[in-house]
Scaffold this motif. Structure first.
Motif, PDB file in Angstrom:
ATOM      1  N   PHE A 189       0.820  -1.213   0.000  1.00  0.00           N
ATOM      2  CA  PHE A 189       0.000   0.000   0.000  1.00  0.00           C
ATOM      3  C   PHE A 189       0.854   1.262   0.000  1.00  0.00           C
ATOM      4  CE2 PHE A 189      -3.530  -2.407   2.430  1.00  0.00           C
ATOM      5  CZ  PHE A 189      -3.982  -2.959   1.253  1.00  0.00           C
ATOM      6  N   ASN A 190       2.129   1.146   0.373  1.00  0.00           N
ATOM      7  CA  ASN A 190       2.991   2.324   0.453  1.00  0.00           C
ATOM      8  C   ASN A 190       3.086   3.052  -0.885  1.00  0.00           C
ATOM      9  OD1 ASN A 190       3.469   1.896   3.122  1.00  0.00           O
ATOM     10  ND2 ASN A 190       5.460   0.940   2.836  1.00  0.00           N
ATOM     11  N   SER A 191       3.221   2.317  -1.988  1.00  0.00           N
ATOM     12  CA  SER A 191       3.322   2.966  -3.299  1.00  0.00           C
ATOM     13  C   SER A 191       2.024   3.693  -3.640  1.00  0.00           C
ATOM     14  CB  SER A 191       3.676   1.945  -4.380  1.00  0.00           C
ATOM     15  OG  SER A 191       2.652   0.975  -4.481  1.00  0.00           O
ATOM     16  N   GLU A 192       0.903   3.120  -3.259  1.00  0.00           N
ATOM     17  CA  GLU A 192      -0.373   3.772  -3.520  1.00  0.00           C
ATOM     18  C   GLU A 192      -0.540   5.028  -2.669  1.00  0.00           C
ATOM     19  OE1 GLU A 192      -3.443   0.846  -3.144  1.00  0.00           O
ATOM     20  OE2 GLU A 192      -2.594  -0.370  -4.750  1.00  0.00           O
ATOM     21  N   LEU A 193      -0.045   4.986  -1.448  1.00  0.00           N
ATOM     22  CA  LEU A 193      -0.113   6.170  -0.596  1.00  0.00           C
ATOM     23  C   LEU A 193       0.759   7.296  -1.152  1.00  0.00           C
ATOM     24  CD1 LEU A 193      -0.076   4.578   2.966  1.00  0.00           C
ATOM     25  CD2 LEU A 193      -1.977   5.708   1.822  1.00  0.00           C
ATOM     26  N   TYR A 194       1.929   6.947  -1.687  1.00  0.00           N
ATOM     27  CA  TYR A 194       2.797   7.956  -2.300  1.00  0.00           C
ATOM     28  C   TYR A 194       2.128   8.565  -3.534  1.00  0.00           C
ATOM     29  CZ  TYR A 194       6.508   6.187   0.715  1.00  0.00           C
ATOM     30  OH  TYR A 194       7.251   5.805   1.786  1.00  0.00           O
ATOM     31  N   LEU A 195       1.483   7.738  -4.334  1.00  0.00           N
ATOM     32  CA  LEU A 195       0.776   8.239  -5.511  1.00  0.00           C
ATOM     33  C   LEU A 195      -0.378   9.148  -5.101  1.00  0.00           C
ATOM     34  CD1 LEU A 195       0.596   8.085  -8.602  1.00  0.00           C
ATOM     35  CD2 LEU A 195      -1.004   6.208  -8.303  1.00  0.00           C
ATOM     36  N   LEU A 196      -1.114   8.762  -4.079  1.00  0.00           N
ATOM     37  CA  LEU A 196      -2.214   9.578  -3.569  1.00  0.00           C
ATOM     38  C   LEU A 196      -1.699  10.916  -3.045  1.00  0.00           C
ATOM     39  CD1 LEU A 196      -5.218   9.871  -2.715  1.00  0.00           C
ATOM     40  CD2 LEU A 196      -4.552   8.814  -0.556  1.00  0.00           C
ATOM     41  N   ALA A 197      -0.605  10.881  -2.282  1.00  0.00           N
ATOM     42  CA  ALA A 197      -0.039  12.120  -1.743  1.00  0.00           C
ATOM     43  C   ALA A 197       0.468  13.019  -2.872  1.00  0.00           C
ATOM     44  CB  ALA A 197       1.089  11.802  -0.772  1.00  0.00           C
ATOM     45  N   GLY A 198       1.095  12.439  -3.877  1.00  0.00           N
ATOM     46  CA  GLY A 198       1.582  13.222  -5.015  1.00  0.00           C
ATOM     47  C   GLY A 198       0.449  13.864  -5.797  1.00  0.00           C
ATOM     48  N   GLY A 199      -0.615  13.119  -6.031  1.00  0.00           N
ATOM     49  CA  GLY A 199      -1.769  13.666  -6.738  1.00  0.00           C
ATOM     50  C   GLY A 199      -2.443  14.777  -5.958  1.00  0.00           C
ATOM     51  N   THR A 200      -2.555  14.590  -4.647  1.00  0.00           N
ATOM     52  CA  THR A 200      -3.159  15.617  -3.801  1.00  0.00           C
ATOM     53  C   THR A 200      -2.294  16.871  -3.772  1.00  0.00           C
ATOM     54  OG1 THR A 200      -4.172  13.903  -2.452  1.00  0.00           O
ATOM     55  CG2 THR A 200      -4.040  16.104  -1.493  1.00  0.00           C
ATOM     56  N   LEU A 201      -0.998  16.679  -3.662  1.00  0.00           N
ATOM     57  CA  LEU A 201      -0.069  17.814  -3.665  1.00  0.00           C
ATOM     58  C   LEU A 201      -0.145  18.572  -4.987  1.00  0.00           C
ATOM     59  CD1 LEU A 201       2.121  19.259  -2.019  1.00  0.00           C
ATOM     60  CD2 LEU A 201       3.773  17.744  -3.099  1.00  0.00           C
ATOM     61  N   PHE A 202      -0.178  17.843  -6.100  1.00  0.00           N
ATOM     62  CA  PHE A 202      -0.316  18.468  -7.416  1.00  0.00           C
ATOM     63  C   PHE A 202      -1.605  19.273  -7.494  1.00  0.00           C
ATOM     64  CE2 PHE A 202      -2.083  18.292 -11.727  1.00  0.00           C
ATOM     65  CZ  PHE A 202      -1.071  18.927 -12.439  1.00  0.00           C
ATOM     66  N   LEU A 203      -2.697  18.678  -7.016  1.00  0.00           N
ATOM     67  CA  LEU A 203      -3.990  19.357  -7.063  1.00  0.00           C
ATOM     68  C   LEU A 203      -3.966  20.644  -6.245  1.00  0.00           C
ATOM     69  CD1 LEU A 203      -6.987  19.314  -7.917  1.00  0.00           C
ATOM     70  CD2 LEU A 203      -7.435  18.076  -5.804  1.00  0.00           C
ATOM     71  N   PHE A 204      -3.461  20.590  -5.023  1.00  0.00           N
ATOM     72  CA  PHE A 204      -3.441  21.772  -4.175  1.00  0.00           C
ATOM     73  C   PHE A 204      -2.518  22.857  -4.729  1.00  0.00           C
ATOM     74  CE2 PHE A 204      -5.248  19.186  -0.676  1.00  0.00           C
ATOM     75  CZ  PHE A 204      -6.325  20.012  -0.419  1.00  0.00           C
TER      76      PHE A 204
END
Length: 89
Positions: A39-54
């Motif tokens: 799940f760690n890779s998915e959490l990194y992808l989620l954090a990156g997408g959220t950071l990009f969005l913000f």
């Protein structure tokens, strides 16, 4: 359509928070969830997408998500979904 961007962003963020904390919490009470290190890779992808969005939403003159930015997020979503589908085969 009616330029209510703040309401739309609030709905999206509120829905995500609701799903993560309430629905996942209730599910974990009914049947405990084991943590899988994959799940760690998915959490990194989620954090990156959220950071990009913000970053894209709250910087710039218009303070809104342009079509090309939404397109980037959509392409990343489709690519990741295809990756998950093909890796399960």
């Amino acid at each position: 359509m009616r330029k209510n961007v703040d309401i739309a962003v609030g709905n999206i963020i509120g829905s995500n928070i609701f799903n993560i904390f309430l629905i996942l919490g209730i599910s974990a009470v009914v049947k405990p969830i084991e943590y899988n290190p994959s799940f760690n890779s998915e959490l990194y992808l989620l954090a990156g997408g959220t950071l990009f969005l913000f970053i894209r939403m709250f910087t710039g003159e218009k303070r809104k998500l342009d079509r090309w930015e939404a397109g980037v997020l959509l392409i990343l979503f489709i690519a990741y979904t295809m990756y998950l589908i093909t890796s399960q085969l």
